[in-house]
Scaffold this motif. Sequence first.
Motif, PDB file in Angstrom:
ATOM      1  N   GLY A 299       0.804  -1.223   0.171  1.00 48.89           N
ATOM      2  CA  GLY A 299       0.025  -0.003   0.030  1.00 48.89           C
ATOM      3  C   GLY A 299       0.879   1.130  -0.054  1.00 48.89           C
ATOM      4  N   VAL A 300       2.229   1.206   0.280  1.00 50.22           N
ATOM      5  CA  VAL A 300       2.912   2.390   0.357  1.00 50.22           C
ATOM      6  C   VAL A 300       2.954   3.266  -0.986  1.00 50.22           C
ATOM      7  N   THR A 301       2.702   2.530  -2.028  1.00 51.80           N
ATOM      8  CA  THR A 301       2.441   3.043  -3.538  1.00 51.80           C
ATOM      9  C   THR A 301       1.156   2.950  -4.000  1.00 51.80           C
ATOM     10  N   SER A 302       0.196   2.069  -3.264  1.00 51.26           N
ATOM     11  CA  SER A 302      -0.914   1.723  -3.775  1.00 51.26           C
ATOM     12  C   SER A 302      -0.872   0.715  -5.057  1.00 51.26           C
ATOM     13  N   GLY A 303       0.587  -0.039  -5.033  1.00 51.95           N
ATOM     14  CA  GLY A 303       0.509  -1.084  -5.994  1.00 51.95           C
ATOM     15  C   GLY A 303       1.053  -0.318  -7.202  1.00 51.95           C
ATOM     16  N   TYR A 304       1.089   1.077  -7.660  1.00 47.90           N
ATOM     17  CA  TYR A 304       1.325   1.701  -8.891  1.00 47.90           C
ATOM     18  C   TYR A 304       2.846   1.525  -9.108  1.00 47.90           C
ATOM     19  N   PHE A 305       3.713   1.246  -8.159  1.00 44.68           N
ATOM     20  CA  PHE A 305       5.447   1.202  -8.521  1.00 44.68           C
ATOM     21  C   PHE A 305       5.882   0.164  -7.244  1.00 44.68           C
ATOM     22  N   ALA A 344       8.692   8.890  -5.045  1.00 44.07           N
ATOM     23  CA  ALA A 344       7.860  10.266  -5.521  1.00 44.07           C
ATOM     24  C   ALA A 344       6.430   9.653  -5.633  1.00 44.07           C
ATOM     25  N   VAL A 345       5.844   8.597  -6.192  1.00 42.67           N
ATOM     26  CA  VAL A 345       4.544   8.102  -6.187  1.00 42.67           C
ATOM     27  C   VAL A 345       4.107   7.825  -4.777  1.00 42.67           C
ATOM     28  N   ALA A 346       4.840   7.276  -3.857  1.00 41.09           N
ATOM     29  CA  ALA A 346       4.535   7.129  -2.368  1.00 41.09           C
ATOM     30  C   ALA A 346       4.108   8.391  -1.877  1.00 41.09           C
ATOM     31  N   LEU A 347       4.956   9.350  -2.007  1.00 33.84           N
ATOM     32  CA  LEU A 347       4.551  10.524  -1.467  1.00 33.84           C
ATOM     33  C   LEU A 347       3.335  11.214  -1.855  1.00 33.84           C
ATOM     34  N   LYS A 348       2.947  10.985  -3.063  1.00 33.95           N
ATOM     35  CA  LYS A 348       1.493  11.472  -3.470  1.00 33.95           C
ATOM     36  C   LYS A 348       0.765  10.510  -2.864  1.00 33.95           C
ATOM     37  N   ASN A 349       0.845   9.248  -2.983  1.00 33.90           N
ATOM     38  CA  ASN A 349       0.004   8.249  -2.310  1.00 33.90           C
ATOM     39  C   ASN A 349      -0.370   8.458  -0.831  1.00 33.90           C
ATOM     40  N   LEU A 350       0.675   9.001  -0.189  1.00 40.39           N
ATOM     41  CA  LEU A 350       0.360   9.438   1.281  1.00 40.39           C
ATOM     42  C   LEU A 350      -0.524  10.714   1.325  1.00 40.39           C
TER      43      LEU A 350
END
Length: 472
Positions: A299-305, A344-350
Amino acid sequence: MAAQSKIKASDLIEPGDDDAVELAKRHLVQPWPYAGSVGNEARALIGEGDGIYITDGSGKRLIDGPAGMWCINVGHRREELAKVMYDQAMALSYNTPWYTMNAPSAALARRIADAAPGDLSHTFFTTGGSSAVETALRVMQFYNNVGGRPEKKLILSRGGAYHGSTYLSASLNGRPRDRDWMDGADELVVKLSSPDPFRRPKEMSIAAFTDFLVDQFRDTVARVGAGRIGAFVGEPVQASGGVIVPPDGYLKRIREICRENDILYVSDEVVTGFGRLGHVFASGDVFGIDPDMITFAKGVTSGYFPLGGVIISERLLEELRRSNHPDALFGHGLTYTSHPIGCAVALKNLDLLEEGVLAHTREIAPYFQARLKTLEELPLVGEVRGIGLMACVECVADRESKDPLQLDKNVGKRIDAHCHELGLLVRPLINMCVMSPPLIISREQVDAMVAILREGISRTMDDLRKEGVWRG
């Protein structure tokens, strides 16, 4: 000489294209295959995703019951995350972590430290959950070597656990079939009982069962010797083991025993982290514990990366810095450690989680659990259990004996097949069906999911009766 492939990256295979099935059978090795079909297997083709839905190869729209693999927390097709991936790739697609760094990883490490319990302050980023658990165990080994305790390396794990597929992390696994044909570092692992209240002895109360688990843990430490045990690794909720929610207070008591015996407590939040229970981390906010390390991924990137990591206690790092071996090298790293796109993706996901998804999860979770609980009306269902937006429907041949359908170990797959036809993807685990939908699911969508699951189980009961497998 092998023929040159005519397939280019631009030749996107459309959902339903028979070429995908044929190519998979000829060239693709799937995860967790059986020897009789390895390298000659095609699984359900998924073409698209949108919100809580996916579309299969035939064009059928399905509720994504497992959220991919516990990970599509903010849902499919989030343009915000896709744009971040593009923007970061155009700015910096990669840098070597051996002697350079990038800004997104430093910013993400700070955000994670702010959300973590206790004195967890520093993050080592990995590529996923297995490598996160592997890293945590290597930190434990390094920490004890530098501290002059080379004999303190044993790892406590539990039945029903799942911690990964790399060699050391997989050695901790305690689910049926995980290790039947696979090697592991058995000499390093000591197994304890699963904290599964459903499978406790019939005459034993929950309180007595909790005492049994704690006494077993304490007795094992005394028998093996605290001076030989480096870490306890445990999921707050045993996810792939069937969504085993431990008895109240159990984790706190285990944490205290670890603290008293200088055993590092590693909380494996690969599944429960980043929203599944309505919080960034469940260890502190849900279970009231402050581990020495927390592993995360999914879930840290919601699976996007692909991204994971381990958060490490400031105390451990300070002890390493103060040791008599300042030149000791932690010889561990990954090519994609601290990947700039993933971070970067994880930051936006957060951002998305904290701007409303976490609050929505906490609000809808009781409704999700209550609606699924109604499935216990069906005679094939032994128990529905869960917490947050994760749940398990466990089927039994007989409620009195809790026989897990020894005559039909594919009952979960049977239910999944019926549900697929009806518009729902579930995750079948032998005699269980696991549900962990995207966190953005609505009440109406919960109702639809439960209705389909009810019908899928009912059809499966009819099948089993007709075949004489079950008489319930």
